[in-house]
Each structure stands twice: as structure tokens, then as C-alpha cells.
Design a protein around this motif. Structure first.
Motif, short mmCIF file in Angstrom:
data_model
loop_
_atom_site.label_atom_id
_atom_site.label_comp_id
_atom_site.label_asym_id
_atom_site.label_seq_id
_atom_site.Cartn_x
_atom_site.Cartn_y
_atom_site.Cartn_z
N GLY A 167 13.00 -5.13 3.23
CA GLY A 167 12.68 -6.13 2.23
C GLY A 167 13.90 -6.73 1.55
O GLY A 167 13.76 -7.65 0.73
N GLY A 168 15.08 -6.21 1.84
CA GLY A 168 16.30 -6.81 1.31
C GLY A 168 17.02 -6.02 0.24
O GLY A 168 17.97 -6.53 -0.35
N ASN A 169 16.60 -4.78 -0.03
CA ASN A 169 17.34 -3.97 -1.00
C ASN A 169 18.51 -3.31 -0.30
O ASN A 169 18.34 -2.37 0.48
N LYS A 170 19.70 -3.78 -0.58
CA LYS A 170 20.89 -3.32 0.13
C LYS A 170 21.27 -1.90 -0.25
O LYS A 170 21.78 -1.13 0.58
N GLU A 171 21.04 -1.52 -1.51
CA GLU A 171 21.42 -0.18 -1.96
C GLU A 171 20.61 0.90 -1.25
O GLU A 171 21.05 2.05 -1.16
N ALA A 172 19.43 0.55 -0.76
CA ALA A 172 18.54 1.54 -0.15
C ALA A 172 19.13 2.15 1.12
O ALA A 172 18.71 3.23 1.55
N HIS A 173 20.12 1.48 1.73
CA HIS A 173 20.75 2.05 2.93
C HIS A 173 21.36 3.42 2.62
O HIS A 173 21.28 4.35 3.44
N LYS A 174 21.97 3.55 1.46
CA LYS A 174 22.61 4.82 1.10
C LYS A 174 21.57 5.92 0.91
O LYS A 174 21.72 7.03 1.43
N GLY A 175 20.52 5.61 0.14
CA GLY A 175 19.46 6.60 -0.06
C GLY A 175 18.78 6.98 1.24
O GLY A 175 18.46 8.15 1.47
N LEU A 176 18.58 5.99 2.11
CA LEU A 176 17.98 6.27 3.41
C LEU A 176 18.89 7.15 4.25
O LEU A 176 18.42 8.08 4.92
N ALA A 177 20.19 6.91 4.19
CA ALA A 177 21.14 7.74 4.94
C ALA A 177 21.04 9.20 4.53
O ALA A 177 20.96 10.10 5.37
N MET A 178 21.02 9.45 3.22
CA MET A 178 20.97 10.83 2.74
C MET A 178 19.62 11.48 3.03
O MET A 178 19.55 12.68 3.30
N THR A 179 18.56 10.68 3.01
CA THR A 179 17.24 11.22 3.31
C THR A 179 17.11 11.55 4.79
O THR A 179 16.53 12.58 5.16
N LEU A 180 17.66 10.71 5.64
CA LEU A 180 17.68 11.01 7.08
C LEU A 180 18.51 12.27 7.35
O LEU A 180 18.14 13.08 8.21
N LEU A 181 19.59 12.43 6.62
CA LEU A 181 20.41 13.62 6.80
C LEU A 181 19.63 14.88 6.45
O LEU A 181 19.84 15.94 7.05
N ALA A 182 18.70 14.76 5.48
CA ALA A 182 17.87 15.91 5.11
C ALA A 182 16.98 16.34 6.26
O ALA A 182 16.52 17.49 6.30
N GLN A 183 16.74 15.44 7.21
CA GLN A 183 15.98 15.78 8.42
C GLN A 183 16.91 16.08 9.59
O GLN A 183 16.45 16.16 10.73
N ASP A 184 18.20 16.26 9.28
CA ASP A 184 19.19 16.55 10.31
C ASP A 184 19.32 15.44 11.34
O ASP A 184 19.70 15.69 12.50
N LYS A 185 19.03 14.21 10.93
CA LYS A 185 19.20 13.05 11.81
C LYS A 185 20.57 12.45 11.54
O LYS A 185 20.71 11.40 10.91
N LYS A 186 21.58 13.15 12.01
CA LYS A 186 22.95 12.82 11.66
C LYS A 186 23.36 11.43 12.14
O LYS A 186 23.98 10.66 11.39
N ALA A 187 23.04 11.09 13.38
CA ALA A 187 23.45 9.79 13.92
C ALA A 187 22.82 8.65 13.13
O ALA A 187 23.49 7.64 12.83
N ASP A 188 21.55 8.79 12.80
CA ASP A 188 20.87 7.75 12.03
C ASP A 188 21.45 7.66 10.62
O ASP A 188 21.60 6.57 10.07
N ALA A 189 21.78 8.82 10.05
CA ALA A 189 22.36 8.84 8.71
C ALA A 189 23.72 8.14 8.69
O ALA A 189 24.02 7.36 7.78
N ILE A 190 24.53 8.39 9.71
CA ILE A 190 25.84 7.75 9.80
C ILE A 190 25.68 6.23 9.95
O ILE A 190 26.41 5.46 9.30
N ARG A 191 24.74 5.81 10.77
CA ARG A 191 24.51 4.37 10.95
C ARG A 191 24.16 3.70 9.63
O ARG A 191 24.70 2.64 9.28
N GLU A 192 23.24 4.32 8.87
CA GLU A 192 22.82 3.72 7.61
C GLU A 192 23.95 3.72 6.58
O GLU A 192 24.12 2.76 5.82
#
Length: 226
Positions: A167-192
Motif C-alpha cells: 500500500g505504499g508504507n515504506k517504513e514497513a519494509h524494516k518491520g517486515l524484515a525483522m518479522t520474517l527473521l523471526a520465522q528464520d526466513k533469512k534471505a527474505d529478511a535480507i531482501r526487505e
């Protein structure tokens, strides 16, 4: 209700922030002669958010935390009362603002160990989202997703944060990265996180987090409290 905190710390250092003194407030200025001073209420809200907007809350002493807990309960009761007494109705221009305040205040109350506050925060975010559109909706999705992540509802948080990004919230990339990391999705977290840093290259904390994720110099902590 048992509450869990999921945090990520750099393995080399994870220092707690130094708390500022919690200001004294006059709750009598908020409600006088059946008149509600929203600006006075919002001043207290801002101080509550600064000290307890994230977990763990930052207070100098137990008395300050107790004061904040009393005040957050009082503000929640005030805004709930405005809705219950139809002072503010769904047709009112300030209805969405009251729902947002209730969502954030209950999130703060949850951080302060107020029973059932997380359930109330969840309810108000869900009431608010259908009323929003465009960038405003993306901003609320970011807030809601951050709340879900902070209360360790990771499965629910990820699609909400993804919707905020879409939807265009740019700051959400950081929160999404850390949340993906909580699921051990390291590659996705790095991308975000890399996407976030392209948008906010001045964020030195994010730069350090990205480096820590890439090198494995980061640890996950699960802290439970009643």
C-alpha cells in the motif's frame, strides 16, 4: 494472560536504553465540567507512547510505571466512554481518530501488563482498518502489523506488514524484515532490509542489523512475563 516478547539483539552488544523521567500530569485538566480536552489527553498519550510504546517499557522507577498504568487505564476508559455514550459516533469526523487512540493505548497498556489489553488493541485495529483507504490504510496496517509482531503473533503479522508495503508504507519494509527473521526466513529478511535501506540510507541501526543478519551475528531472545 501470559505475554511474550520477541527481540533481536546484536550478539556483540544489546544495551537497554536509558529511561527519561516520566512527567507528572494533571488528569483533572483532561475532563473538567463535562468538557473533554483532547489536546490535554493527547499530551499524556504522547508521554505514555514515549515510555511504554514498545516492550519493555522504560521507566526510572516502579512509581513512574504505576502512574503510567493508572493514566493509560484512565484514558482508555475516557475514550471508551465517548463511544459508549455516543459522544463520538461512526458518523463523527473524529471517530477514526478515537479508534486509533484506543488501539494504541491498549497496545501501551499491554506493554504495561494490563490484562486483556492486547485483545482490545486487536479489536480496535480491526474496527479501524475497513474505514481506511489508500496511504492512510497502509499506515494503519503498518501499526497493526507492528503490534501483532510485538505481541508475537508472527503468522498474523507478516501478511499485514506485506499489505502495508504494497500500500505504499515504506517504513514497513524494516518491520517486515525483522518479522520474517523471526520465522528464520533469512534471505527474505535480507531482501526487505536492503529495500528499506535503499529508501532510508541514513538509518544506521538498520545498516548494523543488515550486517548482523548477513553475518549471523544476531540472536533471538524469547522473554515471557505474566
Amino acid at each position: 494472560m501470559k505475554k511474550s516478547l520477541l527481540t533481536f539483539c546484536l550478539a556483540v552488544a544489546c544495551a537497554a536504553a536509558t529511561a527519561k523521567p516520566y512527567p507528572a500530569h494533571d488528569m483533572g485538566q483532561v475532563l473538567t465540567s463535562n468538557h473533554i480536552d483532547i489536546s490535554a489527553a493527547d499530551k499524556i498519550y504522547d508521554d505514555l507512547d514515549e515510555h511504554a510504546g514498545m516492550y519493555p517499557p522504560q521507566f526510572d522507577n516502579a512509581d513512574d510505571k504505576a502512574q503510567a498504568t493508572t493514566e493509560v487505564r484512565a484514558l482508555i476508559a475516557l475514550f471508551n466512554g465517548m463511544l459508549a455514550e455516543n459522544i463520538i459516533t461512526p458518523e463523527h469526523e473524529h471517530y477514526r481518530g478515537i479508534l486509533f487512540r484506543l488501539a494504541r493505548l491498549n497496545w501501551i497498556a499491554h506493554n504495561l501488563d494490563v490484562p486483556d489489553a492486547a485483545t482490545a488493541a486487536d479489536k480496535h485495529f480491526q474496527q479501524l482498518l475497513p474505514l481506511m483507504s489508500g496511504q492512510e490504510k497502509a499506515n494503519i496496517q503498518y501499526e497493526y502489523g507492528s503490534f501483532l509482531a510485538s505481541s508475537v503473533q508472527i503468522e498474523r503479522a507478516i501478511p499485514v506488514l506485506q499489505a502495508a508495503v504494497a500500500g505504499g508504507n515504506k517504513e514497513a519494509h524494516k518491520g517486515l524484515a525483522m518479522t520474517l527473521l523471526a520465522q528464520d526466513k533469512k534471505a527474505d529478511a535480507i531482501r526487505e532490509m536492503k529495500t528499506y535501506l535503499q529508501l532510508f540510507p541514513q538509518d544506521s541501526d538498520a545498516q548494523h542489523l543488515l550486517q548482523a543478519i548477513e553475518t549471523g551475528n544476531i540472536r533471538r531472545e524469547n522473554i515471557s512475563a505474566k
